[in-house]
Design a protein around this motif. Sequence first.
Motif, mmCIF file in Angstrom:
data_model
loop_
_atom_site.group_PDB
_atom_site.id
_atom_site.type_symbol
_atom_site.label_atom_id
_atom_site.label_comp_id
_atom_site.label_asym_id
_atom_site.label_seq_id
_atom_site.Cartn_x
_atom_site.Cartn_y
_atom_site.Cartn_z
ATOM 1 N N MET A 1 0.853 -1.199 0.000
ATOM 2 C CA MET A 1 0.000 0.000 0.000
ATOM 3 C C MET A 1 0.884 1.241 0.000
ATOM 4 N N LYS A 2 0.549 2.226 -0.860
ATOM 5 C CA LYS A 2 1.316 3.454 -0.935
ATOM 6 C C LYS A 2 1.160 4.241 0.352
ATOM 7 N N GLY A 3 2.296 4.813 0.766
ATOM 8 C CA GLY A 3 2.265 5.640 1.964
ATOM 9 C C GLY A 3 2.384 4.840 3.249
ATOM 10 N N LYS A 4 2.441 3.507 3.125
ATOM 11 C CA LYS A 4 2.530 2.664 4.303
ATOM 12 C C LYS A 4 3.956 2.670 4.837
ATOM 13 N N LEU A 5 4.100 2.826 6.136
ATOM 14 C CA LEU A 5 5.412 2.791 6.772
ATOM 15 C C LEU A 5 5.670 1.372 7.265
ATOM 16 N N THR A 6 6.572 0.673 6.554
ATOM 17 C CA THR A 6 6.890 -0.697 6.911
ATOM 18 C C THR A 6 7.763 -0.710 8.157
ATOM 19 N N ILE A 7 7.330 -1.459 9.158
ATOM 20 C CA ILE A 7 8.073 -1.530 10.405
ATOM 21 C C ILE A 7 9.121 -2.630 10.298
ATOM 22 N N SER A 8 10.384 -2.230 10.374
ATOM 23 C CA SER A 8 11.504 -3.152 10.351
ATOM 24 C C SER A 8 12.561 -2.590 11.284
ATOM 25 N N ILE A 9 13.573 -3.380 11.570
ATOM 26 C CA ILE A 9 14.637 -2.899 12.459
ATOM 27 C C ILE A 9 15.314 -1.655 11.903
ATOM 28 N N PRO A 10 15.700 -1.629 10.607
ATOM 29 C CA PRO A 10 16.287 -0.392 10.063
ATOM 30 C C PRO A 10 15.339 0.802 10.159
ATOM 31 N N SER A 11 14.040 0.584 9.918
ATOM 32 C CA SER A 11 13.068 1.679 10.015
ATOM 33 C C SER A 11 12.986 2.228 11.433
ATOM 34 N N ILE A 12 12.971 1.342 12.421
ATOM 35 C CA ILE A 12 12.920 1.766 13.824
ATOM 36 C C ILE A 12 14.171 2.564 14.182
ATOM 37 N N LEU A 13 15.328 2.091 13.704
ATOM 38 C CA LEU A 13 16.577 2.801 13.964
ATOM 39 C C LEU A 13 16.588 4.172 13.288
ATOM 40 N N MET A 14 16.008 4.254 12.104
ATOM 41 C CA MET A 14 15.919 5.539 11.403
ATOM 42 C C MET A 14 15.056 6.536 12.181
ATOM 43 N N ILE A 15 13.955 6.039 12.738
ATOM 44 C CA ILE A 15 13.084 6.898 13.552
ATOM 45 C C ILE A 15 13.847 7.392 14.779
ATOM 46 N N MET A 16 14.555 6.493 15.455
ATOM 47 C CA MET A 16 15.363 6.878 16.613
ATOM 48 C C MET A 16 16.400 7.927 16.228
ATOM 49 N N LEU A 17 17.048 7.703 15.094
ATOM 50 C CA LEU A 17 18.097 8.618 14.640
ATOM 51 C C LEU A 17 17.530 10.001 14.352
ATOM 52 N N PHE A 18 16.366 10.041 13.736
ATOM 53 C CA PHE A 18 15.723 11.327 13.448
ATOM 54 C C PHE A 18 15.407 12.065 14.748
ATOM 55 N N ILE A 19 14.900 11.341 15.711
ATOM 56 C CA ILE A 19 14.513 11.969 16.984
ATOM 57 C C ILE A 19 15.718 12.565 17.703
ATOM 58 N N VAL A 110 23.929 3.592 2.771
ATOM 59 C CA VAL A 110 24.389 3.720 1.382
ATOM 60 C C VAL A 110 24.794 2.361 0.845
ATOM 61 N N GLU A 111 25.554 1.607 1.640
ATOM 62 C CA GLU A 111 25.998 0.276 1.213
ATOM 63 C C GLU A 111 24.821 -0.677 1.028
ATOM 64 N N ARG A 112 23.773 -0.472 1.819
ATOM 65 C CA ARG A 112 22.582 -1.328 1.717
ATOM 66 C C ARG A 112 21.553 -0.781 0.720
ATOM 67 N N LYS A 113 21.885 0.359 0.100
ATOM 68 C CA LYS A 113 20.973 1.025 -0.838
ATOM 69 C C LYS A 113 19.623 1.336 -0.181
ATOM 70 N N LYS A 114 19.687 1.903 1.026
ATOM 71 C CA LYS A 114 18.487 2.208 1.805
ATOM 72 C C LYS A 114 18.277 3.707 2.023
ATOM 73 N N ILE A 115 19.002 4.542 1.284
ATOM 74 C CA ILE A 115 18.869 5.984 1.496
ATOM 75 C C ILE A 115 17.477 6.477 1.093
ATOM 76 N N LYS A 116 16.947 5.964 -0.001
ATOM 77 C CA LYS A 116 15.584 6.352 -0.408
ATOM 78 C C LYS A 116 14.573 5.967 0.675
ATOM 79 N N LYS A 117 14.767 4.796 1.249
ATOM 80 C CA LYS A 117 13.906 4.356 2.348
ATOM 81 C C LYS A 117 14.067 5.295 3.540
ATOM 82 N N MET A 118 15.278 5.731 3.803
ATOM 83 C CA MET A 118 15.553 6.612 4.933
ATOM 84 C C MET A 118 14.861 7.961 4.748
ATOM 85 N N ILE A 119 14.887 8.498 3.538
ATOM 86 C CA ILE A 119 14.198 9.757 3.252
ATOM 87 C C ILE A 119 12.701 9.607 3.517
ATOM 88 N N ASP A 120 12.146 8.484 3.103
ATOM 89 C CA ASP A 120 10.716 8.223 3.300
ATOM 90 C C ASP A 120 10.378 8.138 4.793
#
Length: 407
Positions: A1-19, A110-120
């Motif tokens: 689904m578009k706009g859905k935030l997939t919950i994964s370990i990298p996603s959780i870490l990205m949220i922590m990092l942003f905070i 960058v090595e995992r090609k997850k920067i686009k995911k990080m921006i999202d």
Amino acid sequence: MKGKLTISIPSILMIMLFIIQFVSFPYFPWYDTIKYGFIVIIGVFVLRRYKVFLNKKYRIINCLAILFGGLTIYSSFINRNQTIERNPFLSAIIFVITYLLFLFFIEIMVERKKIKKMIDVFYKTAFIIAILTDIIMFLKPELVSIHGNNYFIGTKFRVVYLHLILIALYLAKLNFQSHQKKFQTKRMLSLSIWSILVGLYVKCATGVVGLLLLYPFIHIINKNKRILLNWIPFTIVQLFCFSFVYINELILNNPLIQSFILHVLKRDITLTARTRIFNMVPELLTGNTVWGFGYGTSYELGMKLGGFPNTQNAVLEWIWQVGIHITIIMLIMFAFILYFTSKNLNDTNKNAVIPILACIYIMTVLGMVEITIDSIYFALLILILGMSMEECKSKKREMLYDYKENA
């Protein structure tokens, strides 16, 4: 689904990092404990992948970042015994650890090609926090005075800068993904109007100016990519904004500038006593230009020595904190980040980088009269470095809001 935030370990870490990098929560006395917990969790993740940031292609920027961080900590260590409540040594350690973790985490993504995911993830996190901040601000306005003129995420400047970054992240997100243009245009317009209204509500004149400058700056950078994506003009802009400390009288004597300050910003010609501060700070720094007074000391020492809350200039603030030599190293590090960013850009990631770079330029310009080179500024610079290294599968894909000049 578009706009859905997939919950994964990298996603959780990205949220922590942003905070920990972009916001604070002064309404919660236990926030620092949570922040330190986030730092430890992210630190474990990063250290387990230490081979990534030992990679040769990251060597120069990482060495500069570690050198600057080490000297910042040392500067604060030798200033640790000052008669102020804040411990500059501990504050410096936390600041350096957080921005180094941000840098190393970006390199891993960058090595995992997850920067686009990080921006999202960053965009969605910023959106949720901005909504919460504004709801609390409008429904419980008395909390601002109760918490020392702080909003849910900090000062009025933090509130407006979050909205500015939110718009920039959204534009970057669009240029990494495909969406329906009509819907996204409406959303961009809504975000912009909403952000400006918030800026007016919290009475942050410089923040509103920054929001109004975002699209013009995007257009200017787009039209002058070769110039404004270059580290030399960027450094010149930074040095010019610092020079405002010494040439402010010359600039403020211009009738057009005076009219803008008096009638648009609704401020007096001294820029709310900033010109007085600019005259005092260089004198107070006499004898402390080499190592400064320590990280995070400008409020307490400024009030004690001169009755001002900070130096009111972004570069001057760093000279106050760590001295002129370490500040020069910081500016060199920024120049290298922009140099490597410009070298790595292609047609796709260039369009995604431009709105974030526009934010950086805006914060640099506002740094003439505000403290803008902080954890957010460091994070945005590191972020464009990571974005520039993102390998896009299709460089020829049609981009919405492509900032290319029409043929």
